[in-house]
Scaffold this motif. Structure first.
Motif, mmCIF file in Angstrom:
data_model
loop_
_atom_site.group_PDB
_atom_site.id
_atom_site.type_symbol
_atom_site.label_atom_id
_atom_site.label_comp_id
_atom_site.label_asym_id
_atom_site.label_seq_id
_atom_site.Cartn_x
_atom_site.Cartn_y
_atom_site.Cartn_z
ATOM 1 N N LEU A 171 -0.479 -6.868 13.600
ATOM 2 C CA LEU A 171 0.875 -5.637 13.696
ATOM 3 C C LEU A 171 1.578 -5.843 14.786
ATOM 4 N N ARG A 172 2.879 -5.256 14.390
ATOM 5 C CA ARG A 172 3.940 -5.144 15.720
ATOM 6 C C ARG A 172 4.475 -3.744 15.665
ATOM 7 N N GLU A 173 4.950 -3.241 16.785
ATOM 8 C CA GLU A 173 5.150 -1.928 16.863
ATOM 9 C C GLU A 173 6.250 -1.466 16.267
ATOM 10 N N ASP A 174 7.059 -2.079 15.578
ATOM 11 C CA ASP A 174 8.271 -1.496 14.612
ATOM 12 C C ASP A 174 7.741 -1.796 13.213
ATOM 13 N N ASP A 175 6.573 -2.266 12.838
ATOM 14 C CA ASP A 175 6.297 -2.370 11.447
ATOM 15 C C ASP A 175 6.088 -1.235 10.737
ATOM 16 N N HIS A 176 6.533 -1.287 9.445
ATOM 17 C CA HIS A 176 6.158 -0.301 8.706
ATOM 18 C C HIS A 176 5.123 -0.810 7.704
ATOM 19 N N VAL A 177 3.803 0.027 7.681
ATOM 20 C CA VAL A 177 2.581 -0.406 6.878
ATOM 21 C C VAL A 177 2.463 0.530 5.901
ATOM 22 N N LEU A 229 1.092 11.278 -3.155
ATOM 23 C CA LEU A 229 0.347 11.071 -4.300
ATOM 24 C C LEU A 229 1.186 10.341 -5.427
ATOM 25 N N ILE A 230 0.935 8.726 -5.597
ATOM 26 C CA ILE A 230 1.700 8.099 -6.369
ATOM 27 C C ILE A 230 1.039 6.766 -6.690
ATOM 28 N N ASP A 231 1.260 6.255 -7.845
ATOM 29 C CA ASP A 231 0.655 4.903 -8.238
ATOM 30 C C ASP A 231 1.365 3.751 -7.595
ATOM 31 N N TYR A 232 0.658 2.518 -7.105
ATOM 32 C CA TYR A 232 1.322 1.684 -6.304
ATOM 33 C C TYR A 232 2.525 0.921 -7.250
ATOM 34 N N ARG A 233 2.200 1.193 -8.484
ATOM 35 C CA ARG A 233 3.299 0.469 -9.580
ATOM 36 C C ARG A 233 4.706 1.282 -9.607
ATOM 37 N N LYS A 234 4.708 2.416 -9.211
ATOM 38 C CA LYS A 234 5.968 3.179 -9.152
ATOM 39 C C LYS A 234 6.286 3.419 -7.679
ATOM 40 N N LEU A 235 5.952 2.907 -6.876
ATOM 41 C CA LEU A 235 6.426 2.845 -5.357
ATOM 42 C C LEU A 235 7.587 1.958 -5.109
ATOM 43 N N GLU A 236 8.494 2.431 -4.646
ATOM 44 C CA GLU A 236 9.775 1.761 -4.309
ATOM 45 C C GLU A 236 9.818 1.435 -2.565
ATOM 46 N N GLY A 237 10.657 0.462 -2.239
ATOM 47 C CA GLY A 237 10.867 0.111 -1.083
ATOM 48 C C GLY A 237 10.104 -1.109 -0.636
ATOM 49 N N ARG A 238 10.344 -1.309 0.735
ATOM 50 C CA ARG A 238 9.709 -2.572 1.125
ATOM 51 C C ARG A 238 8.960 -2.414 2.326
ATOM 52 N N CYS A 263 2.490 -5.975 -5.341
ATOM 53 C CA CYS A 263 2.534 -6.345 -3.809
ATOM 54 C C CYS A 263 3.660 -7.388 -3.311
ATOM 55 N N ARG A 264 3.970 -8.349 -4.252
ATOM 56 C CA ARG A 264 5.073 -8.963 -3.673
ATOM 57 C C ARG A 264 6.477 -8.379 -3.569
ATOM 58 N N ARG A 265 6.593 -7.604 -4.561
ATOM 59 C CA ARG A 265 8.088 -6.702 -4.660
ATOM 60 C C ARG A 265 8.134 -5.725 -3.426
ATOM 61 N N LEU A 266 6.993 -5.233 -2.913
ATOM 62 C CA LEU A 266 6.903 -4.306 -1.935
ATOM 63 C C LEU A 266 6.889 -5.153 -0.574
ATOM 64 N N LEU A 267 6.356 -6.165 -0.499
ATOM 65 C CA LEU A 267 6.217 -6.944 0.876
ATOM 66 C C LEU A 267 7.422 -7.586 1.269
ATOM 67 N N THR A 268 7.680 -7.488 2.621
ATOM 68 C CA THR A 268 9.029 -7.978 3.240
ATOM 69 C C THR A 268 8.851 -9.650 3.126
ATOM 70 N N ASP A 269 9.861 -10.295 3.346
ATOM 71 C CA ASP A 269 9.909 -11.975 3.415
ATOM 72 C C ASP A 269 8.896 -12.340 4.384
ATOM 73 N N ASP A 270 8.702 -11.810 5.510
ATOM 74 C CA ASP A 270 7.737 -12.083 6.734
ATOM 75 C C ASP A 270 6.448 -11.151 6.629
ATOM 76 N N GLY A 271 6.308 -10.779 5.565
ATOM 77 C CA GLY A 271 5.266 -9.620 5.556
ATOM 78 C C GLY A 271 4.025 -10.141 5.512
ATOM 79 N N VAL A 272 2.687 -9.531 5.810
ATOM 80 C CA VAL A 272 1.312 -9.691 5.768
ATOM 81 C C VAL A 272 0.727 -8.802 4.932
ATOM 82 N N MET A 273 -0.161 -9.191 4.190
ATOM 83 C CA MET A 273 -1.048 -8.376 3.350
ATOM 84 C C MET A 273 -2.655 -8.543 3.662
ATOM 85 N N LEU A 274 -3.254 -7.602 3.695
ATOM 86 C CA LEU A 274 -4.732 -7.785 3.992
ATOM 87 C C LEU A 274 -5.536 -6.939 2.678
#
Length: 406
Positions: A171-177, A229-238, A263-274
């Motif tokens: 984690l970095r302080e400016d990250d959006h998780v 309250l939203i399904d991950y399939r309908k979420l927008e943004g990165r 998940c790939r669509r929502l993750l930034t180019d230098d993003g990390v997923m757990l």
């Protein structure tokens, strides 16, 4: 000997049972040492039901009071069965527990579209808040804890789980998780507390959403930790980081490709997923029918190979894998102990049938994680191989720092 007696007698090597039929007849089965566990059938149909469909009917008969353990508990019975057929020893519960695979048409018939997913989530997670307060820790962590010492209490182990997961996100302080399947909000609030990151949590449970939003308000961080309250399939943004704990089990095998594409669509180019999920050792099979009908409709427990096969086409790099082999067994033992200690309260909330159903579900989980094919996987993904340090040292350093923060 009855049909169910013959089946059980050939199955049990680690204990003995005295089966007491509804008419009073007794049969002793099994070849293990020690005093036999007395199992009474109060309905004449139970032995034939067990012989025909044991994976469903054992739990239902216990839940309905048609099986009574006279000198022990349902956990004692399930331990005898599972320890006689340990996964490591190549044990198979056939013919008592017939195996199955989800293939072809059956796999597609178990589709969880957004509407069905919401109904499935409500079936389990929109139960009474009072119920969950009776057996969960104060952070409402309804997933596998992390025991640095098996003697640790549940509260400590769940805090250590949060630190263990957060450390793997780098984690970095400016990250959006993004927290997919944010539950009652404990992980999202913890991540903000230790890192300062903004966090967006999404859930399909209306009751969990209300609880999480109120918690963020009490903490004074609702501008930094938001829930929807939203399904991950309908979420927008990165998002710079994505975490998902205890949600992937509900995705369904037919939707794995869809999940990793999102998940790939929502993750930034230098993003990390757990991704933290219950998993299967070896090949995945059909869902347990009792769990699917009464506890978690629409669920599927993945094998590690299934997860890899689904994520690889979307160019998500598997950067770290950890198999938690016994941690959930320890967690479930704490939960079962608390549920049994609060029997009167749970019966007052629901009824005795619900209490027996819940204890069967928890006891079944214990034996599967101790001797069956269940485990937990924590899988880390990145889009870019340079997104993380080249050694795992950063994980240990961050985890120690988060634990010291309490």
């Amino acid at each position: 000997m009855s049909l169910i007696g013959r089946l059980a007698d050939g199955l049990l090597t680690q204990g003995r049972l005295t089966l007491v039929m509804a008419d009073g007849r007794e049969e002793e089965v099994g070849s293990g040492p020690g005093e036999p566990l007395r199992v009474r059938f109060t309905d004449r149909k139970v032995p034939m039901d067990l012989a025909r469909n044991p994976r469903l009917k054992l739990g239902e008969a216990y839940m309905n009071g048609h099986i009574i353990i006279e000198n022990g508990s349902i956990l004692d019975l399930l331990e005898i069965v599972q320890k006689s057929n340990r996964w490591e020893a190549g044990g198979s519960l056939q013919p008592f527990y017939k195996k199955g695979k989800i293939k072809g048409l059956r796999r597609w018939l178990r589709r969880n579209n957004p509407a069905r997913s919401k109904r499935n989530v409500a079936h389990h997670y929109d139960l009474s808040d009072d119920l969950y307060d009776l057996f969960l820790d104060p952070n409402r962590q309804y997933s596998c804890a992390y025991f640095t010492d098996p003697a640790d209490g549940l509260e400590q182990a769940q805090l250590d789980k949060l630190a263990h997961i957060a450390a793997k996100l780098h984690l970095r302080e400016d990250d959006h998780v993004l927290d997919i399947g944010s539950g009652w909000g404990g992980l999202a609030l913890y991540i903000h507390r230790v890192s300062g990151c903004r966090v967006t949590g999404i859930t399909l449970s209306e009751e969990q959403l209300k609880y999480a939003r109120a918690w963020a308000e009490r903490e004074g961080v609702s501008d930094k930790v938001r829930f929807g309250l939203i399904d991950y399939r309908k979420l927008e943004g990165r998002f710079d980081r994505i975490v998902s704990v205890g949600m992937f089990e509900h995705v369904g095998a037919a939707h794995y490709d869809e999940f990793f594409a999102a998940c790939r669509r929502l993750l930034t180019d230098d993003g990390v997923m757990l991704l933290h999920t219950i998993g299967k050792l070896g090949e995945a099979g059909a869902p347990d029918p009792f769990t699917d009908k009464w506890i978690f409709p629409g669920y599927h427990i993945p094998s590690l190979s299934q997860m890899c096969a689904a994520s690889e086409p979307h160019r998500l790099i598997t950067s770290d894998v950890e198999t938690l082999r016994l941690h959930y067994a320890h967690t479930l033992r704490h939960w079962l102990e608390r549920v049994e200690a609060n029997e009167k309260e749970i019966v007052a909330l629901y009824d005795e049938r619900f209490f027996r159903m819940w204890t069967f579900y928890l006891a079944g989980g214990i034996v599967m994680f101790e001797d069956g094919a269940a485990c937990n996987y924590q899988v880390q993904y990145v889009r870019d191989r340079r997104a993380l340090p080249i050694t795992r040292d950063y994980m240990a350093e961050a985890e120690a720092r988060y634990r010291a923060m309490g």
